[in-house]
Every structure is written in structure tokens, then in C-alpha cells.
Scaffold this motif. Structure first.
Motif, PDB file in Angstrom:
ATOM      1  N   TRP A  57       0.846  -1.187   0.000  1.00  0.00           N
ATOM      2  CA  TRP A  57       0.000   0.000   0.000  1.00  0.00           C
ATOM      3  C   TRP A  57       0.885   1.242   0.000  1.00  0.00           C
ATOM      4  O   TRP A  57       2.064   1.161   0.352  1.00  0.00           O
ATOM      5  CB  TRP A  57      -0.905   0.001   1.231  1.00  0.00           C
ATOM      6  N   PRO A  58       0.346   2.402  -0.361  1.00  0.00           N
ATOM      7  CA  PRO A  58       1.139   3.631  -0.283  1.00  0.00           C
ATOM      8  C   PRO A  58       1.676   3.848   1.127  1.00  0.00           C
ATOM      9  O   PRO A  58       0.965   3.622   2.110  1.00  0.00           O
ATOM     10  CB  PRO A  58       0.138   4.722  -0.673  1.00  0.00           C
ATOM     11  N   SER A  59       2.919   4.250   1.233  1.00  0.00           N
ATOM     12  CA  SER A  59       3.502   4.503   2.551  1.00  0.00           C
ATOM     13  C   SER A  59       2.979   5.825   3.116  1.00  0.00           C
ATOM     14  O   SER A  59       2.549   6.707   2.362  1.00  0.00           O
ATOM     15  CB  SER A  59       5.032   4.545   2.453  1.00  0.00           C
ATOM     16  N   TRP A  60       3.029   5.929   4.447  1.00  0.00           N
ATOM     17  CA  TRP A  60       2.535   7.149   5.101  1.00  0.00           C
ATOM     18  C   TRP A  60       3.370   7.440   6.336  1.00  0.00           C
ATOM     19  O   TRP A  60       3.721   6.511   7.062  1.00  0.00           O
ATOM     20  CB  TRP A  60       1.054   6.983   5.506  1.00  0.00           C
ATOM     21  N   GLY A 224     -18.829  26.549  14.192  1.00  0.00           N
ATOM     22  CA  GLY A 224     -18.976  26.874  15.597  1.00  0.00           C
ATOM     23  C   GLY A 224     -18.167  28.077  16.035  1.00  0.00           C
ATOM     24  O   GLY A 224     -17.636  28.842  15.217  1.00  0.00           O
ATOM     25  N   ASP A 225     -18.055  28.230  17.351  1.00  0.00           N
ATOM     26  CA  ASP A 225     -17.252  29.311  17.915  1.00  0.00           C
ATOM     27  C   ASP A 225     -15.770  29.044  17.723  1.00  0.00           C
ATOM     28  O   ASP A 225     -14.961  29.972  17.708  1.00  0.00           O
ATOM     29  CB  ASP A 225     -17.562  29.453  19.412  1.00  0.00           C
ATOM     30  N   ALA A 226     -15.404  27.776  17.602  1.00  0.00           N
ATOM     31  CA  ALA A 226     -14.018  27.391  17.358  1.00  0.00           C
ATOM     32  C   ALA A 226     -14.000  26.069  16.610  1.00  0.00           C
ATOM     33  O   ALA A 226     -14.882  25.226  16.784  1.00  0.00           O
ATOM     34  CB  ALA A 226     -13.257  27.254  18.675  1.00  0.00           C
ATOM     35  N   GLY A 227     -12.982  25.897  15.765  1.00  0.00           N
ATOM     36  CA  GLY A 227     -12.745  24.634  15.082  1.00  0.00           C
ATOM     37  C   GLY A 227     -11.338  24.168  15.384  1.00  0.00           C
ATOM     38  O   GLY A 227     -10.392  24.964  15.343  1.00  0.00           O
ATOM     39  N   CYS A 228     -11.191  22.894  15.704  1.00  0.00           N
ATOM     40  CA  CYS A 228      -9.893  22.367  16.136  1.00  0.00           C
ATOM     41  C   CYS A 228      -9.428  21.251  15.200  1.00  0.00           C
ATOM     42  O   CYS A 228     -10.199  20.347  14.873  1.00  0.00           O
ATOM     43  CB  CYS A 228      -9.990  21.834  17.564  1.00  0.00           C
ATOM     44  N   PHE A 229      -8.157  21.328  14.802  1.00  0.00           N
ATOM     45  CA  PHE A 229      -7.578  20.365  13.870  1.00  0.00           C
ATOM     46  C   PHE A 229      -6.341  19.724  14.469  1.00  0.00           C
ATOM     47  O   PHE A 229      -5.674  20.301  15.321  1.00  0.00           O
ATOM     48  CB  PHE A 229      -7.213  21.052  12.550  1.00  0.00           C
ATOM     49  N   SER A 230      -6.038  18.525  13.981  1.00  0.00           N
ATOM     50  CA  SER A 230      -4.836  17.803  14.393  1.00  0.00           C
ATOM     51  C   SER A 230      -3.973  17.507  13.175  1.00  0.00           C
ATOM     52  O   SER A 230      -4.488  17.194  12.098  1.00  0.00           O
ATOM     53  CB  SER A 230      -5.198  16.487  15.084  1.00  0.00           C
ATOM     54  N   PHE A 231      -2.654  17.601  13.363  1.00  0.00           N
ATOM     55  CA  PHE A 231      -1.701  17.286  12.305  1.00  0.00           C
ATOM     56  C   PHE A 231      -0.716  16.207  12.758  1.00  0.00           C
ATOM     57  O   PHE A 231       0.439  16.187  12.353  1.00  0.00           O
ATOM     58  CB  PHE A 231      -0.944  18.553  11.892  1.00  0.00           C
ATOM     59  N   GLN A 232      -1.195  15.306  13.588  1.00  0.00           N
ATOM     60  CA  GLN A 232      -0.377  14.202  14.093  1.00  0.00           C
ATOM     61  C   GLN A 232       0.039  13.287  12.931  1.00  0.00           C
ATOM     62  O   GLN A 232      -0.532  13.342  11.849  1.00  0.00           O
ATOM     63  CB  GLN A 232      -1.179  13.447  15.169  1.00  0.00           C
ATOM     64  N   ASN A 233       1.015  12.449  13.152  1.00  0.00           N
ATOM     65  CA  ASN A 233       1.686  11.716  12.092  1.00  0.00           C
ATOM     66  C   ASN A 233       0.766  10.856  11.229  1.00  0.00           C
ATOM     67  O   ASN A 233       0.997  10.703  10.033  1.00  0.00           O
ATOM     68  CB  ASN A 233       2.775  10.820  12.692  1.00  0.00           C
ATOM     69  N   SER A 234      -0.289  10.283  11.804  1.00  0.00           N
ATOM     70  CA  SER A 234      -1.175   9.411  11.038  1.00  0.00           C
ATOM     71  C   SER A 234      -2.243  10.190  10.283  1.00  0.00           C
ATOM     72  O   SER A 234      -2.961   9.624   9.456  1.00  0.00           O
ATOM     73  CB  SER A 234      -1.874   8.411  11.974  1.00  0.00           C
ATOM     74  N   LYS A 235      -2.355  11.490  10.565  1.00  0.00           N
ATOM     75  CA  LYS A 235      -3.459  12.268  10.027  1.00  0.00           C
ATOM     76  C   LYS A 235      -3.259  12.608   8.553  1.00  0.00           C
ATOM     77  O   LYS A 235      -2.161  12.515   8.012  1.00  0.00           O
ATOM     78  CB  LYS A 235      -3.646  13.543  10.860  1.00  0.00           C
ATOM     79  N   ASN A 236      -4.343  13.040   7.910  1.00  0.00           N
ATOM     80  CA  ASN A 236      -4.302  13.317   6.478  1.00  0.00           C
ATOM     81  C   ASN A 236      -3.410  14.503   6.134  1.00  0.00           C
ATOM     82  O   ASN A 236      -2.966  14.636   4.996  1.00  0.00           O
ATOM     83  CB  ASN A 236      -5.714  13.574   5.938  1.00  0.00           C
ATOM     84  N   LEU A 237      -3.178  15.392   7.102  1.00  0.00           N
ATOM     85  CA  LEU A 237      -2.192  16.467   6.966  1.00  0.00           C
ATOM     86  C   LEU A 237      -1.165  16.252   8.072  1.00  0.00           C
ATOM     87  O   LEU A 237      -1.275  16.804   9.163  1.00  0.00           O
ATOM     88  CB  LEU A 237      -2.851  17.836   7.086  1.00  0.00           C
ATOM     89  N   PRO A 238      -0.139  15.426   7.828  1.00  0.00           N
ATOM     90  CA  PRO A 238       0.774  15.029   8.895  1.00  0.00           C
ATOM     91  C   PRO A 238       1.966  15.971   9.049  1.00  0.00           C
ATOM     92  O   PRO A 238       2.628  16.327   8.081  1.00  0.00           O
ATOM     93  CB  PRO A 238       1.239  13.641   8.439  1.00  0.00           C
ATOM     94  N   ILE A 239       2.222  16.343  10.288  1.00  0.00           N
ATOM     95  CA  ILE A 239       3.406  17.133  10.610  1.00  0.00           C
ATOM     96  C   ILE A 239       4.302  16.359  11.578  1.00  0.00           C
ATOM     97  O   ILE A 239       5.467  16.662  11.737  1.00  0.00           O
ATOM     98  CB  ILE A 239       2.993  18.499  11.208  1.00  0.00           C
ATOM     99  N   GLY A 240       3.770  15.342  12.193  1.00  0.00           N
ATOM    100  CA  GLY A 240       4.429  14.604  13.275  1.00  0.00           C
ATOM    101  C   GLY A 240       3.605  14.816  14.520  1.00  0.00           C
ATOM    102  O   GLY A 240       2.953  13.908  15.027  1.00  0.00           O
ATOM    103  N   GLU A 241       3.633  16.057  14.995  1.00  0.00           N
ATOM    104  CA  GLU A 241       2.704  16.540  16.012  1.00  0.00           C
ATOM    105  C   GLU A 241       2.339  17.973  15.642  1.00  0.00           C
ATOM    106  O   GLU A 241       3.146  18.706  15.074  1.00  0.00           O
ATOM    107  CB  GLU A 241       3.328  16.517  17.411  1.00  0.00           C
TER     108      GLU A 241
END
Length: 457
Positions: A57-60, A224-241
């Protein structure tokens, strides 16, 4: 004897797949070889057959040194590693990408939610409407701020908080609703926002799995009043943390900025004639090199999201034909999902009583990554631990902290079935494969269905 249409190339392919020697190949009836070949491919891999998916599979995460490393190396060589211009550039681009006025990058999605609740003054004495079907961070942020989570059962078709069950959970203590766009499938935001407006509640969107997902052509995280996103390594936009808060509310975002930087003055949080911290804050700043990685990943997010959506829709159409397999559904107004995970429901009765764990084992043997997903968040010991902590006992009454009563009020029977018996996930990077790969997933499921009785012995 019936003449075979099998040519030399096909015959060699069959011979290789079956692991037969050349002498055996030459002496084997071609039609018999085909039958042997087909039998091996129709037999589940866990019983010795050929896996449905033989290639990788494609690597990630993905990283292209030629296109991705220039900016990162510039940052590393500059010696400016703490938050500065590259972080601001990433924030501006993420805000523009999701259609929000402002963005604040922070160390992770968990602390994006912690900071959002804190700076919307959600805390001690408050209740927050939450889902039992999510990662622990969706609830721990409520407890970190001293509030009590109140669980609303899910819609089994969409895996999301069931908006029709929210109002019955609202009390005089309810301060906020936290919809979680879990798996990258958007919540039904119109009724949620209407309920929030009716009861004067704040809304913090957990969009930590919802990059570029849309409801009525509006990006999730911006309702909403706020929107929160994650960029952890497994996420679709990965930064590591990494993580981010987005909002159009300048005063709120100024508070969040001060909060993430030790409470130092910023924007409207500046106090004339005073120096030093203006509020009790934290240290949640990201680094310049994290932002540089994020900018590189952001360049391909749109194309990757489109490919995941195309493959998800195709795979959904294929596996829906297998009895006992029920793919996800999207709400009518969902115009795009981001598919951090591809979910479907599994009915063991249609598979001759084959338990889910055996189905999963058979799928993995076929070369298909998959898992059973979450354990119910309303049934984990962390909640009782919080209720028994010193600070909760100091603030809340014994009646408030009667855990047996709390458990009874927060039963989510549909979620129990989804978590315990039915849910199956395929990870997002699989959806970056080819159309042929999607067919291989379908073939694996069909093969298991056809041999379910044998697998359940």
C-alpha cells in the motif's frame, strides 16, 4: 479434449502463482491448471490461498525530498526554530484553506481543544455535550477544564453524534456542544447549530479528522465558535505533532494566542500601562520546522483528498453488494468527506456467525489493513478516576459525582453495538491506492463471505 485458449504467457503466470516447476507445467492440462489457479485465488489466504492484495500500500506519511526539503532546510539553517514567520505563513494558509478569518497553530489537536474550551470559559460547574465514538482527547479536554462530559448516542449509519438526541441531554448546566467529525465524515451541522442557538450554547468543533471536509459546501471547523484540527503523524495532513484553532472571532483568537504563549499580551489582550502576563496561560507554540513540514504537506492535501473521496465512493459501491456489509452514509447536506478512515458495519449473522475478530484476521491475511476501531468512551475508567479526584470532590456535590447514576444517565446502547460488534475501519492511506486496489479489497471481502462457514470452524 476441449481446446484451451490459454497462451504461453498466461500459462507461465499461472505456473509462477502456483509455485510449480517447469516439468509439472509442461505435463499439466491447461484447463486443469486454470482450475487450480482459480481455486487458490478463491480460497482465503488465512487458509493457504493467494492474498487478494499482494503488493504494498502507499507509505505514510509521504515525503518527497525534491519538493519538500528546500523550505525545511532553509528553516533549519536559519537557526530561527521557534515560532516566527514560517508559522504565521502556515496559519494564514490554513485559515484561507478552510475559509476562516484566523488560525492559531498549537502543539497538537488535544491542546487546540483544551485552549478553545478554556478561552470560551467552559469549565467548573459546566456540562459539555459529547459523543462516545471518538478518541479519548475529545473528552479529556472537557475534564482538563473541570467540566463534566454528557454523552449523546450515535447515528449508526453515519457514526456521528445523533443530533436528534441532543436536546434531551441539555440541562441548566449545559454550556457547550462538541460535535466530532469523526473518521472525516461531517456531523449534521444545521440541527446542531440550531440547538446551540436555541439554548445559547457555545460550539467547539472537533475537526481533528476533518481536513477539507464540507457540509453544504462549507468547511467543517468553521461553523462553531471554534474549530480544532490535528496534524499528528497518522493524520491526512501530517506534521508529526501539531494542531490548530480556527475562528472568525477576533477577541476569542486573541485570548487563545495569549493563552498559548504564557498569557502574554496580544491584540485586544494588551493592557495599557502594565507589563508581563495578562492571563494564566500555557506554552503551546509550535516550531518553525513543524510549520515548514506542514506547508509542504498542504501542497498535496487537495489532490489526496479528492483521490480518497473517489476511491471511497467506488469501494462503497462495490462492498455494498456483499450481504452483511453496510458502508457509511453521509448526511444529505454533506458535500465532501475527508475519509481519515473508511468505515463500514459488519453483520456476523450474514457471514454464518463468523465473529468480527475472525473476519478482521482473515482480511489482514488478504493484505488489507483494518481494525475494529474505538472502545466506548463512556465506559472507560478515566471518568470514574476524574470523579474521585480531589478537585472534582471539592467543587461538585456527592450527588453530582454519584458515578452509578452518571453511568446510567450516559448509556449509549447503539454505540455499544457499533464498537463491540459491527464497526470496521480501513485507514486513509489505503484510499490513495489504485482502482485495482479497491477491487482487491472488495474481492477479499467477497472471498471471506463465500468461505465464512469454513473460516468459522
Amino acid at each position: 479434449m476441449k481446446k484451451s485458449n490459454l497462451d504461453r504467457r498466461d500459462f507461465i503466470k499461472i505456473n509462477s502463482a502456483l509455485g510449480l516447476g517447469a516439468a509439472t507445467l509442461l505435463s499439466t492440462n491447461p484447463l486443469q491448471a486454470i482450475n487450480i489457479f482459480n481455486a487458490k485465488h478463491q480460497q482465503p489466504a488465512i487458509l493457504g490461498g493467494q492474498p487478494a492484495m499482494a503488493s504494498d500500500w502507499p507509505s505514510w506519511p509521504m515525503w518527497n525530498p525534491e519538493t519538500d526539503e528546500k523550505r525545511l532546510l532553509e528553516v533549519m539553517r536559519s537557526g530561527v526554530w521557534s515560532r516566527k514567520n514560517v508559522t504565521i505563513e502556515f496559519e494564514n494558509k490554513w485559515a484561507a484553506t478552510v475559509g476562516s478569518k484566523r488560525c492559531l497553530a498549537v502543539v497538537n489537536g488535544t491542546n487546540a481543544m483544551n485552549a478553545s474550551l478554556a478561552n470560551l470559559e467552559v469549565g467548573w460547574g459546566d456540562e459539555v455535550i459529547v459523543t462516545p465514538y471518538s478518541f479519548i482527547a475529545s473528552i479529556s479536554c472537557v475534564l482538563f477544564n473541570g467540566a463534566i462530559p454528557v454523552f449523546v448516542d450515535i447515528d449508526p449509519d453515519t457514526f456521528q453524534m445523533d443530533a436528534t438526541k441532543i436536546e434531551e441531554k441539555i440541562t441548566k448546566r449545559t454550556k457547550a456542544i462538541m460535535p466530532v467529525h469523526i473518521l472525516g465524515l461531517p456531523c449534521d451541522m444545521d440541527p446542531i447549530m440550531n440547538i446551540a442557538k436555541k439554548h445559547n450554547l457555545v460550539v467547539v468543533e472537533d475537526a481533528c479528522q476533518g481536513w477539507l471536509a464540507e457540509y453544504n459546501h462549507q468547511k467543517v471547523g468553521t461553523f462553531g465558535d471554534a474549530g480544532c484540527f490535528s496534524f499528528q503523524n497518522s493524520k491526512n495532513l501530517p506534521i508529526g505533532e501539531g494542531g490548530a484553532i480556527v475562528s472568525d472571532n477576533d477577541a476569542f483568537m486573541d485570548r487563545c494566542y495569549s493563552y498559548h504563549n504564557y498569557g502574554m499580551p496580544y491584540g485586544s489582550m494588551k493592557v495599557e500601562g502594565s507589563s508581563g502576563a495578562v492571563m494564566a496561560g500555557n506554552k503551546l507554540r509550535i516550531t518553525e520546522y513543524q510549520a515548514a513540514i506542514g506547508l509542504a504537506q498542504l501542497e498535496r492535501l487537495e489532490d489526496q483528498t479528492s483521490k480518497r473521496s473517489e476511491n471511497a465512493e467506488y469501494l462503497k459501491s462495490k462492498i455494498a453488494t456483499v450481504p452483511g456489509i453496510t458502508p457509511y452514509k453521509l448526511y444529505e447536506k454533506v458535500t465532501r468527506a475527508s475519509f481519515h478512515l473508511f468505515p463500514f458495519r459488519y453483520n456476523k449473522e450474514a457471514f454464518k456467525g463468523l465473529p468480527r475478530h475472525k473476519f478482521l484476521a482473515a482480511m489482514r491475511a488478504e493484505g488489507i489493513p483494518c481494525s475494529a476501531g474505538y472502545f466506548p468512551l463512556n465506559k472507560m475508567p478515566y471518568l470514574k478516576n476524574a470523579f474521585e479526584s480531589k478537585n472534582y470532590k471539592l467543587f461538585y456535590s456527592k450527588k453530582d459525582l454519584n458515578y452509578a447514576d452518571y453511568e446510567e444517565r450516559n448509556q449509549c446502547p447503539i454505540n455499544d453495538v457499533i464498537c463491540g460488534e459491527e464497526a470496521i475501519w480501513i485507514p486513509q492511506y489505503v484510499l490513495l491506492g489504485s482502482m485495482s486496489d479497491m477491487n482487491n479489497i472488495y474481492n477479499a471481502i467477497q472471498k471471506i463471505y463465500d468461505n465464512a462457514a469454513l473460516l468459522n470452524k
